[in-house]
Write a protein that holds these residues in place. Structure first.
Motif, PDB file in Angstrom:
ATOM      1  N   LEU A  90       0.814  -1.211   0.000  1.00 48.35           N
ATOM      2  CA  LEU A  90       0.000   0.000   0.000  1.00 48.35           C
ATOM      3  C   LEU A  90       0.852   1.268   0.000  1.00 48.35           C
ATOM      4  CD1 LEU A  90      -2.883   1.115   0.082  1.00 48.35           C
ATOM      5  CD2 LEU A  90      -2.793   0.939   2.569  1.00 48.35           C
ATOM      6  N   PHE A  91       1.908   1.292   0.785  1.00 45.16           N
ATOM      7  CA  PHE A  91       2.774   2.473   0.851  1.00 45.16           C
ATOM      8  C   PHE A  91       3.298   2.848  -0.527  1.00 45.16           C
ATOM      9  CE2 PHE A  91       7.116   4.167   1.094  1.00 45.16           C
ATOM     10  CZ  PHE A  91       6.864   5.374   1.733  1.00 45.16           C
ATOM     11  N   ASP A  92       3.772   1.871  -1.281  1.00 43.21           N
ATOM     12  CA  ASP A  92       4.345   2.137  -2.600  1.00 43.21           C
ATOM     13  C   ASP A  92       3.289   2.607  -3.594  1.00 43.21           C
ATOM     14  OD1 ASP A  92       6.962   1.449  -1.823  1.00 43.21           O
ATOM     15  OD2 ASP A  92       6.499  -0.668  -2.070  1.00 43.21           O
ATOM     16  N   ALA A  93       2.044   2.178  -3.407  1.00 49.11           N
ATOM     17  CA  ALA A  93       0.960   2.555  -4.325  1.00 49.11           C
ATOM     18  C   ALA A  93       0.313   3.887  -3.952  1.00 49.11           C
ATOM     19  CB  ALA A  93      -0.091   1.450  -4.356  1.00 49.11           C
ATOM     20  N   THR A  94       0.722   4.465  -2.843  1.00 49.74           N
ATOM     21  CA  THR A  94       0.110   5.724  -2.390  1.00 49.74           C
ATOM     22  C   THR A  94       1.161   6.780  -2.086  1.00 49.74           C
ATOM     23  OG1 THR A  94       0.021   4.799  -0.158  1.00 49.74           O
ATOM     24  CG2 THR A  94      -1.998   4.692  -1.454  1.00 49.74           C
ATOM     25  N   GLY A  95       2.107   6.907  -2.955  1.00 49.84           N
ATOM     26  CA  GLY A  95       3.084   7.979  -2.778  1.00 49.84           C
ATOM     27  C   GLY A  95       4.496   7.505  -2.595  1.00 49.84           C
ATOM     28  N   GLY A  96       4.687   6.192  -2.552  1.00 50.77           N
ATOM     29  CA  GLY A  96       6.025   5.662  -2.349  1.00 50.77           C
ATOM     30  C   GLY A  96       6.781   5.400  -3.637  1.00 50.77           C
ATOM     31  N   GLY A  97       6.193   5.774  -4.795  1.00 49.88           N
ATOM     32  CA  GLY A  97       6.884   5.607  -6.070  1.00 49.88           C
ATOM     33  C   GLY A  97       6.893   4.180  -6.590  1.00 49.88           C
ATOM     34  N   GLY A  98       5.874   3.405  -6.274  1.00 45.24           N
ATOM     35  CA  GLY A  98       5.808   2.016  -6.716  1.00 45.24           C
ATOM     36  C   GLY A  98       5.308   1.863  -8.141  1.00 45.24           C
ATOM     37  N   PRO A  99       5.086   0.623  -8.572  1.00 48.55           N
ATOM     38  CA  PRO A  99       4.675   0.353  -9.951  1.00 48.55           C
ATOM     39  C   PRO A  99       3.221   0.716 -10.254  1.00 48.55           C
ATOM     40  CG  PRO A  99       4.749  -1.676  -8.697  1.00 48.55           C
ATOM     41  CD  PRO A  99       5.287  -0.595  -7.806  1.00 48.55           C
ATOM     42  N   VAL A 100       2.426   0.984  -9.239  1.00 53.75           N
ATOM     43  CA  VAL A 100       1.039   1.400  -9.444  1.00 53.75           C
ATOM     44  C   VAL A 100       0.728   2.592  -8.541  1.00 53.75           C
ATOM     45  CG1 VAL A 100       0.191  -0.895 -10.095  1.00 53.75           C
ATOM     46  CG2 VAL A 100       0.059  -0.179  -7.723  1.00 53.75           C
ATOM     47  N   GLN A 101      -0.308   3.302  -8.924  1.00 54.77           N
ATOM     48  CA  GLN A 101      -0.775   4.445  -8.148  1.00 54.77           C
ATOM     49  C   GLN A 101      -2.263   4.228  -7.889  1.00 54.77           C
ATOM     50  OE1 GLN A 101      -0.920   8.046 -10.446  1.00 54.77           O
ATOM     51  NE2 GLN A 101      -0.639   9.320  -8.637  1.00 54.77           N
ATOM     52  N   LEU A 102      -2.691   4.396  -6.640  1.00 56.84           N
ATOM     53  CA  LEU A 102      -4.100   4.233  -6.304  1.00 56.84           C
ATOM     54  C   LEU A 102      -4.851   5.540  -6.493  1.00 56.84           C
ATOM     55  CD1 LEU A 102      -4.214   1.979  -3.119  1.00 56.84           C
ATOM     56  CD2 LEU A 102      -4.551   1.354  -5.498  1.00 56.84           C
ATOM     57  N   LEU A 103      -6.032   5.433  -7.118  1.00 65.32           N
ATOM     58  CA  LEU A 103      -6.889   6.578  -7.374  1.00 65.32           C
ATOM     59  C   LEU A 103      -8.308   6.222  -6.977  1.00 65.32           C
ATOM     60  CD1 LEU A 103      -5.545   7.110 -10.981  1.00 65.32           C
ATOM     61  CD2 LEU A 103      -5.016   8.589  -9.065  1.00 65.32           C
ATOM     62  N   THR A 104      -9.101   7.219  -6.631  1.00 61.48           N
ATOM     63  CA  THR A 104     -10.501   6.965  -6.307  1.00 61.48           C
ATOM     64  C   THR A 104     -11.371   8.076  -6.867  1.00 61.48           C
ATOM     65  OG1 THR A 104     -12.070   6.445  -4.547  1.00 61.48           O
ATOM     66  CG2 THR A 104     -10.428   8.121  -4.052  1.00 61.48           C
ATOM     67  N   ASP A 105     -12.623   7.719  -7.146  1.00 59.84           N
ATOM     68  CA  ASP A 105     -13.626   8.705  -7.544  1.00 59.84           C
ATOM     69  C   ASP A 105     -14.615   8.911  -6.393  1.00 59.84           C
ATOM     70  OD1 ASP A 105     -15.087   6.370  -7.554  1.00 59.84           O
ATOM     71  OD2 ASP A 105     -15.691   6.507  -9.652  1.00 59.84           O
ATOM     72  N   GLY A 106     -14.299   8.339  -5.235  1.00 59.41           N
ATOM     73  CA  GLY A 106     -15.164   8.428  -4.070  1.00 59.41           C
ATOM     74  C   GLY A 106     -15.986   7.166  -3.843  1.00 59.41           C
ATOM     75  N   ARG A 107     -16.190   6.387  -4.899  1.00 60.56           N
ATOM     76  CA  ARG A 107     -16.972   5.154  -4.784  1.00 60.56           C
ATOM     77  C   ARG A 107     -16.151   3.900  -5.107  1.00 60.56           C
ATOM     78  NH1 ARG A 107     -19.772   8.328  -8.229  1.00 60.56           N
ATOM     79  NH2 ARG A 107     -19.407   6.803  -9.866  1.00 60.56           N
ATOM     80  N   GLU A 108     -15.285   4.026  -6.068  1.00 64.41           N
ATOM     81  CA  GLU A 108     -14.479   2.894  -6.522  1.00 64.41           C
ATOM     82  C   GLU A 108     -13.005   3.195  -6.288  1.00 64.41           C
ATOM     83  OE1 GLU A 108     -15.750   0.080  -7.721  1.00 64.41           O
ATOM     84  OE2 GLU A 108     -17.815   0.783  -7.783  1.00 64.41           O
ATOM     85  N   LEU A 109     -12.191   2.133  -6.337  1.00 67.80           N
ATOM     86  CA  LEU A 109     -10.756   2.279  -6.157  1.00 67.80           C
ATOM     87  C   LEU A 109     -10.065   1.722  -7.393  1.00 67.80           C
ATOM     88  CD1 LEU A 109      -8.850   3.323  -3.962  1.00 67.80           C
ATOM     89  CD2 LEU A 109      -8.592   0.993  -3.203  1.00 67.80           C
ATOM     90  N   TYR A 110      -9.180   2.521  -7.967  1.00 67.78           N
ATOM     91  CA  TYR A 110      -8.508   2.151  -9.206  1.00 67.78           C
ATOM     92  C   TYR A 110      -7.001   2.123  -8.996  1.00 67.78           C
ATOM     93  CZ  TYR A 110     -13.045   3.634 -10.985  1.00 67.78           C
ATOM     94  OH  TYR A 110     -14.390   3.790 -11.179  1.00 67.78           O
ATOM     95  N   ALA A 111      -6.353   1.274  -9.798  1.00 67.05           N
ATOM     96  CA  ALA A 111      -4.892   1.243  -9.837  1.00 67.05           C
ATOM     97  C   ALA A 111      -4.475   1.669 -11.238  1.00 67.05           C
ATOM     98  CB  ALA A 111      -4.373  -0.155  -9.540  1.00 67.05           C
ATOM     99  N   ARG A 112      -3.545   2.612 -11.310  1.00 65.05           N
ATOM    100  CA  ARG A 112      -2.984   3.023 -12.601  1.00 65.05           C
ATOM    101  C   ARG A 112      -1.528   2.576 -12.606  1.00 65.05           C
ATOM    102  NH1 ARG A 112      -3.353   9.101 -13.977  1.00 65.05           N
ATOM    103  NH2 ARG A 112      -2.080   9.209 -12.110  1.00 65.05           N
ATOM    104  N   THR A 113      -1.162   1.774 -13.594  1.00 64.44           N
ATOM    105  CA  THR A 113       0.212   1.283 -13.680  1.00 64.44           C
ATOM    106  C   THR A 113       1.100   2.354 -14.291  1.00 64.44           C
ATOM    107  OG1 THR A 113      -0.045   0.339 -15.892  1.00 64.44           O
ATOM    108  CG2 THR A 113      -0.616  -1.087 -14.013  1.00 64.44           C
TER     109      THR A 113
END
Length: 156
Positions: A90-113
């Motif tokens: 989770l850390f890498d996907a939320t600001g840690g510079g990992g291979p994916v980035q987590l995004l949300t529209d408020g209802r769903e959760l998305y990963a952008r590679t």
């Protein structure tokens, strides 16, 4: 905020808005375990669980997702998908510079590679999405410290 090597459960609760009981349940269920678990002392008591700064950051994100209405089951699923499908935490996907980035529209959760592919983590985590529309409607997830309100002292 100055980073420390480890944080006590009380400090984590104050910074995240989670209760000590929530931390205990999340630890025992395997959602988010402390870096240094509680253990019995020679005097018969127990030491306090300790969390690293990365643990604290992940707990901030999980607490934010929980406040947004995501269930504990969904939080477990998100962590498992990040680990198994994307090989990251989770850390890498939320600001840690990992291979994916987590995004949300408020209802769903998305990963952008890093290659630009989008995945809906809770509906079809293995199927890339065709994204049509304004990507700016999605917000990046990150951990933010919540300041708890202190009770005002009564003057008698």
């Amino acid at each position: 905020m100055k980073l420390k090597k480890t944080y006590s459960s009380r400090e984590v609760a104050a910074l995240t808005g989670l209760t000590a009981r929530q931390l205990q349940v999340w630890d025992s269920s395997g959602l988010m375990s402390s870096a240094i678990p509680s253990h019995r002392t020679p005097a018969g008591g127990y030491t306090e669980r300790r969390y690293t700064p990365i643990d604290l950051f992940e707990l901030l994100v999980l607490a934010d997702l929980r406040r947004r209405g995501f269930t504990i089951h969904q939080l477990h699923l998100i962590l498992r998908i990040l680990k198994e499908q994307f090989g990251t935490r989770l850390f890498d996907a939320t600001g840690g510079g990992g291979p994916v980035q987590l995004l949300t529209d408020g209802r769903e959760l998305y990963a952008r590679t890093s290659g630009g592919d989008f995945f809906n983590l809770l509906k079809t985590p293995t199927q890339p999405l065709l994204v049509v529309g304004d990507e700016r409607l999605l917000r990046e997830l990150s951990g933010k410290v919540r300041r708890t309100k202190r009770a005002k002292k009564r003057i008698r």
